[in-house]
Design a protein around this motif. Structure first.
Motif, PDB file in Angstrom:
ATOM      1  N   ASP A  29     -14.253 -28.657 -27.613  1.00 55.76           N
ATOM      2  CA  ASP A  29     -13.082 -29.181 -26.669  1.00 55.76           C
ATOM      3  C   ASP A  29     -12.848 -28.177 -25.965  1.00 55.76           C
ATOM      4  N   PRO A  30     -12.981 -28.032 -24.294  1.00 54.78           N
ATOM      5  CA  PRO A  30     -12.636 -26.854 -23.580  1.00 54.78           C
ATOM      6  C   PRO A  30     -10.929 -26.541 -23.707  1.00 54.78           C
ATOM      7  N   GLN A  31     -10.166 -27.433 -23.653  1.00 51.13           N
ATOM      8  CA  GLN A  31      -8.827 -27.482 -23.776  1.00 51.13           C
ATOM      9  C   GLN A  31      -8.340 -26.942 -25.043  1.00 51.13           C
ATOM     10  N   VAL A  32      -8.908 -27.458 -26.203  1.00 47.42           N
ATOM     11  CA  VAL A  32      -8.626 -27.073 -27.674  1.00 47.42           C
ATOM     12  C   VAL A  32      -9.035 -25.565 -27.779  1.00 47.42           C
ATOM     13  N   VAL A  33     -10.219 -25.104 -27.176  1.00 50.67           N
ATOM     14  CA  VAL A  33     -10.452 -23.688 -27.052  1.00 50.67           C
ATOM     15  C   VAL A  33      -9.643 -22.980 -26.404  1.00 50.67           C
ATOM     16  N   GLU A  34      -9.085 -23.336 -25.239  1.00 50.99           N
ATOM     17  CA  GLU A  34      -8.159 -22.459 -24.461  1.00 50.99           C
ATOM     18  C   GLU A  34      -6.804 -22.508 -25.302  1.00 50.99           C
ATOM     19  N   ALA A  35      -6.120 -23.357 -25.993  1.00 46.65           N
ATOM     20  CA  ALA A  35      -5.022 -23.542 -26.808  1.00 46.65           C
ATOM     21  C   ALA A  35      -5.213 -22.637 -27.805  1.00 46.65           C
TER      22      ALA A  35
ATOM     23  N   LEU B  40      -1.939 -24.995 -34.384  1.00 47.06           N
ATOM     24  CA  LEU B  40      -2.638 -25.372 -33.228  1.00 47.06           C
ATOM     25  C   LEU B  40      -2.294 -26.767 -32.855  1.00 47.06           C
ATOM     26  N   GLY B  41      -1.920 -27.515 -33.695  1.00 50.81           N
ATOM     27  CA  GLY B  41      -1.580 -29.091 -33.462  1.00 50.81           C
ATOM     28  C   GLY B  41      -0.422 -29.152 -32.988  1.00 50.81           C
ATOM     29  N   GLN B  42       0.623 -28.220 -33.375  1.00 50.57           N
ATOM     30  CA  GLN B  42       1.916 -28.159 -32.890  1.00 50.57           C
ATOM     31  C   GLN B  42       1.720 -27.815 -31.284  1.00 50.57           C
ATOM     32  N   ARG B  43       0.845 -26.919 -30.880  1.00 57.00           N
ATOM     33  CA  ARG B  43       0.491 -26.467 -29.678  1.00 57.00           C
ATOM     34  C   ARG B  43       0.026 -27.529 -28.868  1.00 57.00           C
ATOM     35  N   MET B  44      -0.688 -28.383 -29.298  1.00 52.12           N
ATOM     36  CA  MET B  44      -1.506 -29.318 -28.693  1.00 52.12           C
ATOM     37  C   MET B  44      -0.631 -30.621 -28.728  1.00 52.12           C
ATOM     38  N   GLY B  45       0.807 -30.419 -29.087  1.00 53.29           N
ATOM     39  CA  GLY B  45       1.590 -31.856 -28.745  1.00 53.29           C
ATOM     40  C   GLY B  45       1.856 -32.984 -30.007  1.00 53.29           C
ATOM     41  N   LEU B  46       1.247 -32.373 -31.179  1.00 49.90           N
ATOM     42  CA  LEU B  46       1.024 -33.494 -32.194  1.00 49.90           C
ATOM     43  C   LEU B  46       2.662 -33.596 -32.856  1.00 49.90           C
ATOM     44  N   ASN B  47       2.780 -34.970 -33.182  1.00 50.63           N
ATOM     45  CA  ASN B  47       4.323 -35.002 -34.011  1.00 50.63           C
ATOM     46  C   ASN B  47       4.005 -34.888 -35.326  1.00 50.63           C
ATOM     47  N   GLU B  48       5.089 -34.982 -36.024  1.00 54.50           N
ATOM     48  CA  GLU B  48       5.238 -34.786 -37.685  1.00 54.50           C
ATOM     49  C   GLU B  48       4.294 -35.690 -38.388  1.00 54.50           C
ATOM     50  N   LYS B  49       4.182 -36.925 -37.898  1.00 53.53           N
ATOM     51  CA  LYS B  49       3.193 -37.933 -38.698  1.00 53.53           C
ATOM     52  C   LYS B  49       1.757 -37.503 -38.483  1.00 53.53           C
ATOM     53  N   GLN B  50       1.614 -37.242 -37.426  1.00 51.93           N
ATOM     54  CA  GLN B  50       0.089 -36.542 -36.836  1.00 51.93           C
ATOM     55  C   GLN B  50      -0.220 -35.274 -37.417  1.00 51.93           C
ATOM     56  N   LEU B  51       0.661 -34.391 -37.667  1.00 51.79           N
ATOM     57  CA  LEU B  51       0.696 -33.058 -38.059  1.00 51.79           C
ATOM     58  C   LEU B  51       0.401 -33.557 -39.749  1.00 51.79           C
ATOM     59  N   GLU B  52       1.059 -34.327 -40.410  1.00 50.39           N
ATOM     60  CA  GLU B  52       0.840 -34.646 -41.891  1.00 50.39           C
ATOM     61  C   GLU B  52      -0.706 -35.348 -42.078  1.00 50.39           C
ATOM     62  N   ASP B  53      -1.365 -36.128 -41.072  1.00 52.09           N
ATOM     63  CA  ASP B  53      -2.509 -36.699 -41.233  1.00 52.09           C
ATOM     64  C   ASP B  53      -3.528 -35.301 -41.082  1.00 52.09           C
ATOM     65  N   LEU B  54      -3.078 -34.500 -40.047  1.00 49.56           N
ATOM     66  CA  LEU B  54      -4.067 -33.523 -39.827  1.00 49.56           C
ATOM     67  C   LEU B  54      -4.305 -32.590 -41.163  1.00 49.56           C
TER      68      LEU B  54
ATOM     69  N   PRO C 130     -12.392 -38.030 -32.392  1.00 47.62           N
ATOM     70  CA  PRO C 130     -10.914 -37.981 -32.369  1.00 47.62           C
ATOM     71  C   PRO C 130     -10.469 -36.452 -32.358  1.00 47.62           C
ATOM     72  N   LEU C 131      -9.318 -36.615 -31.581  1.00 49.71           N
ATOM     73  CA  LEU C 131      -8.503 -35.246 -31.442  1.00 49.71           C
ATOM     74  C   LEU C 131      -8.385 -34.331 -32.599  1.00 49.71           C
ATOM     75  N   TYR C 132      -8.006 -34.930 -34.006  1.00 55.59           N
ATOM     76  CA  TYR C 132      -7.787 -34.206 -35.099  1.00 55.59           C
ATOM     77  C   TYR C 132      -9.060 -33.338 -35.149  1.00 55.59           C
ATOM     78  N   ALA C 133     -10.265 -34.312 -35.124  1.00 54.60           N
ATOM     79  CA  ALA C 133     -11.329 -33.579 -35.479  1.00 54.60           C
ATOM     80  C   ALA C 133     -11.847 -32.338 -34.506  1.00 54.60           C
TER      81      ALA C 133
END
Length: 878
Positions: A841-847, A705-719, A798-801
């Motif tokens: 978040d509606p956008q997160v639910v849609e993705a 889901l994070g990749q679909r939302m456009g997170l990079n490698e560092k952000q995916l590691e934090d997630l 926060p977006l991660y949450a």
């Protein structure tokens, strides 16, 4: 030619030109005006004749109207009065009316009766057979016949031109429709022309335009008028003689607009003749006046200007002959000539003072040239010395007798330059061109060369011709030597500065964030340019006992073979061990030619070779080699700089090795951090039986889901860290609450809701988990602000949450819990979509919904994604 004769000739020419110009202007202003006036009057006469024709037409129209309104005529047309022609259409009637033709037509325009007489004899004559055709062609535009019908004009007939007028035939009371049409005509013949001449006092003549015997003057006028347009006039003025007549022309058209007749009027140009006589008298008066005024002007000019000017000229010539500066030029009067005589007298007196001052100045100038500390010489046209000051004699060591009247180029110019310098000097004298500033060598008596900076100028005779050249010079020999020393020091400083810049560039490259390969490419290019060589090579001892190629620039590295570190040549081994560069010129005959040629496949294209050990704190990393196609002998400074560059290259290799070691250590530390986090997550699952497998299930789903939302490698590691440790705070929740089989009461829920805060207090000081704290601390916050522990709302979360909140609830709903069974996929998705914009978040639910649909289409139905017993056969593929 004397000035007096020139003035006389100029006066005659000026007067003649003035008189001629006056004649031409007067001719333009007066005679042309008289001629234009004569032409305008003739055009008015043409309009008078045309007005006479118009009066005839008006008279005919009036006669036709009288007959047309006569009841007898009306009854005659109606057929009730057959005696009408015998009673009324008689020669006497035509003679009294002054008409030649009468035609009667009924209502259908059929000719009922007609009568025609000879205008000269008043005897009946046949009606021209083409009258009906000509008339009806002109009538077509006027039909139908009305009570107010009227037509008049000119017709072309076989018997000549006919002026006619036609009116409708009505009863006397003018009531009812017209009974027919009456046409009355009059031939345009010599009789009518004579009447016009009598009424206008002009000579009038008409001629048919189509007549082949038409005179040339008529033909010319017709051509001009045809191109000028309707109602135009043409005037022909006499070209020769003043007794000719002036003639005017216009065109008379038929009622249909066809050009038919040419009307000519002529008369004597009385006004123009009068103007010509007046102009002749005027010219005679002007000529007489010009002769009188010219004679008076000449007498006045000769008395007031010429004689006094000649007196001034005689005085000036006397001064030129005697050089007597006391001569004065007396001129009577107070005008400009008297002022000129006074000025010339003053100028002669000033010249006398200037002459004596110039002689004194020349004496002072010679004394100044003798005393000043500069070279002063004067050469004549042939290059012989006619003057030199004492400073020049002292500098060169010659005496007066050895210098004066001797050839400059033979005594003081270098032998190799004598012919060239002499030729150039003579060319300057002949062409009167000069090099005002130049530098040249001068030979002294002892044969020493002195460099002199010259300033040159011509010496001229009183008539302006070149008499020679004066030269003022300064000895700049010592100054030029000092300049050369300064230039050499500047060159050395520039070399040193370039080397410092090279070292600075290498230092900057070593500490830059670029890759090792990029750094080495910059360093080798910098060394190649700084040392001005053609190729650079680095050999490192990466394998003990061998030197292997590491990097190179300038040639194909594949041509260099690995060589043994056991250098057999004693001098090379000692030089590299001692830490000084090894330099070999002429490789084909050098001591190490067998070593170098063995490393190339075939011919060695280089003639210069140098090698320096790359040392850092006594440790040798390898050898830096440079090659050049041409041999040269390097200085000690070049060797020292080469060794410095080798040391800098060793530092770069050492720095690269250190960076690689740090990166390995960092990767190992990251691996240890990851293992620690995974251990904490496993420990939590062992304690919380309800969440066993919970973290692993959500980890992969959150990453997707994070990749679909456009997170990079560092952000995916934090997630990832946040997902693994999101429930770490439950370690502080008592087991009785954590593993309670039934619902929790309010007090227990209060304790359970504290686990995000427990996790924050535990992990917030760990730096590598800063990004993961967004999930750990905020994964129970809700979109509408109803979550805990801080009640954040919307994008404050926060977006991660927000991403993890949807995945966490999805996992909780689709897996069994002690207090309920797992939901189906359809029910869980419906719940998430229902709570979009409320809890999530509606956008997160849609993705997330799109992701679940894709996962279902790929048959991800194991427990790693969803844990429900519902069948998916009725769930859509996309």
């Amino acid at each position: 030619m004397t000035l007096r004769n020139r003035i006389l000739l100029f006066s005659l020419l000026a007067g003649g030109i003035s008189i001629l110009s006056l004649i031409l202007i007067s001719n333009r202003l007066f005679l042309n005006q008289y001629r234009n006036l004569e032409e305008d009057l003739l055009k008015d006469d043409l309009r008078r004749v045309q007005a006479a024709i118009e009066r005839d037409l008006t008279f005919l129209s009036s006669v036709a109207a009288d007959w047309g309104y006569w009841d007898e005529t009306y009854r005659f047309i109606k057929g009730h009065n057959p005696a009408y022609p015998q009673d009324n259409l008689t020669p006497t009637t035509f003679e009294g009316l002054g008409v030649d033709v009468m035609l009667f037509y009924d209502r259908n325009l059929h000719r009922v009766a007609s009568y025609s007489v000879n205008p000269l004899t008043i005897n009946p004559i046949p009606l021209p057979p083409d009258v009906d055709r000509q008339y009806f062609q002109s009538l077509l535009g006027m039909l139908p016949l009305t009570a107010d019908f009227e037509q008049k004009g000119l017709l072309r007939t076989q018997f000549g031109p006919l002026l006619f007028a036609s009116r409708a035939i009505l009863r006397n009371d003018a009531v009812g429709q017209p009974a027919g049409l009456i046409v009355i005509g009059r031939y345009l013949n010599d009789l009518r022309v004579a009447e016009w001449e009598s009424s206008t006092g002009l000579s009038v003549e008409i001629a048919p335009a189509a007549d082949p015997r038409l005179p040339p003057e008529f033909r010319t006028a017709f051509d001009v008028l045809s191109s000028a347009g309707p109602n135009s006039a043409f005037v022909e003025f006499p070209q020769t003689g003043r007794d000719e007549l002036i003639k005017g022309y216009s065109i008379l058209s038929t009622v249909r607009g066809d050009e038919y007749l040419i009307l000519q009027i002529s008369k004597s140009p009385h006004i123009y003749k009068t103007g010509f006589i007046n102009f002749r008298n005027y010219l005679i008066f002007i000529g007489f006046l010009a002769v009188v005024m010219g004679t008076l002007s000449w007498l006045f000019f000769s008395r007031t200007f010429s004689s006094r000017l000649f007196a001034i000229i005689r005085a000036i010539n006397r001064f030129r002959e005697t050089r007597d500066f006391s001569i004065t030029i007396p001129v009577r009067g107070r005008d400009e000539l008297s002022q000129l005589g006074t000025a010339l007298s003053q100028m002669i007196a000033d010249l006398g003072r200037y002459h004596y001052a110039l002689a004194a100045s020349e004496r002072q100038y010679r004394e100044m040239l003798q005393k000043m500390q500069l070279i002063a010489v004067i050469l004549d046209n042939e290059g012989k010395i006619i003057f030199s000051n004492e400073y020049f004699l002292h500098l060169t060591g010659w005496n007066w007798q050895e210098v004066l009247q001797h050839d400059w180029f033979e005594r003081f110019v270098l032998p190799a330059e004598r012919d060239k310098r002499r030729s150039r000097y003579l060319q300057h004298i002949q062409q009167e061109t000069i090099e005002y500033q130049q530098e040249s060598w001068v030979l002294t008596h002892s044969g020493e060369k002195r460099l002199i900076a010259w300033n040159n100028t011509f010496i001229r005779n009183p008539d302006g011709t070149v008499a020679g050249m004066a030269r003022i010079g300064q000895d700049i020999t010592e100054a030029r030597k000092n300049e050369e020393k300064i230039r050499q020091h500047l060159q050395e400083s520039n070399v040193l500065l370039e080397r410092l810049k090279t070292l600075r560039e290498i230092d900057t490259t070593i500490t830059s964030p670029q890759t090792p390969a990029e750094k080495m490419e910059i360093i080798l290019n910098t060394i190649k340019n700084a040392l001005r060589v053609d190729a650079v090579n680095i050999l490192t001892e990466s394998v003990p006992g061998y030197l292997l190629p590491y990097a190179s620039r300038g040639f194909n590295l594949a041509q260099i073979m690995p060589i043994s570190a056991q250098i057999e040549v004693k001098e090379a081994e000692e030089a590299l061990t001692r830490g000084t560069p090894l330099v070999i010129n002429r490789l084909v005959t050098g001591e190490l030619s067998h070593w170098l040629t063995s490393r190339f496949s075939g011919f060695v294209p280089y003639q210069f070779y140098a090698a320096a050990p790359m040392l850092v704190d006594g440790k040798r990393y390898g050898i830096l080699e440079v090659f050049a196609h041409k041999p040269f002998s390097p200085s000690d400074e070049w060797r020292a700089f080469f060794q410095t560059l080798a040391s800098q290259t060793a530092i770069a290799l050492d720095h690269t090795q250190m960076i690689q070691d740090i990166q390995r250590a960092y990767q190992e530390l990251q691996q240890a951090y990851r293992a620690t986090v995974e251990g904490w997550s496993a420990t939590l699952e062992l304690r919380d039986k309800e969440t066993q497998g919970h973290s692993e299930r959500m980890l992969e789903l959150s990453q997707r889901l994070g990749q679909r939302m456009g997170l990079n490698e560092k952000q995916l590691e934090d997630l990832r860290y946040g997902v693994l440790l999101h429930d770490i705070g439950k370690m502080a929740v008592p087991d009785a609450i954590l593993n309670k089989p039934g619902p929790l009461n309010d007090e227990e829920w209060e304790i359970m809701r504290q686990h995000p805060q427990y996790a924050y207090n535990l992990l917030s000081e760990i730096s590598f988990l800063k990004g993961a704290m967004d999930v750990i601390y905020c994964h129970h916050e809700r979109w509408n602000g109803s979550g805990y522990p801080r009640g954040l709302k919307g994008e404050q979360i926060p977006l991660y949450a927000r991403i993890f909140a949807v995945v966490d609830v999805w996992d909780a709903l689709t897996n069994d819990r002690p207090y309920r069974q797992a939901w189906s996929i359809e029910k869980a998705l419906a719940y998430l979509q229902e709570q979009a914009g409320i809890l999530f978040d509606p956008q997160v639910v849609e993705a997330f919904t799109a992701l679940i649909y894709e996962e279902v289409s790929f048959n991800y139905n194991g427990n790693d994604l969803i844990c429900g017993a519902d069948e998916l056969s009725h769930f859509p593929a996309d």
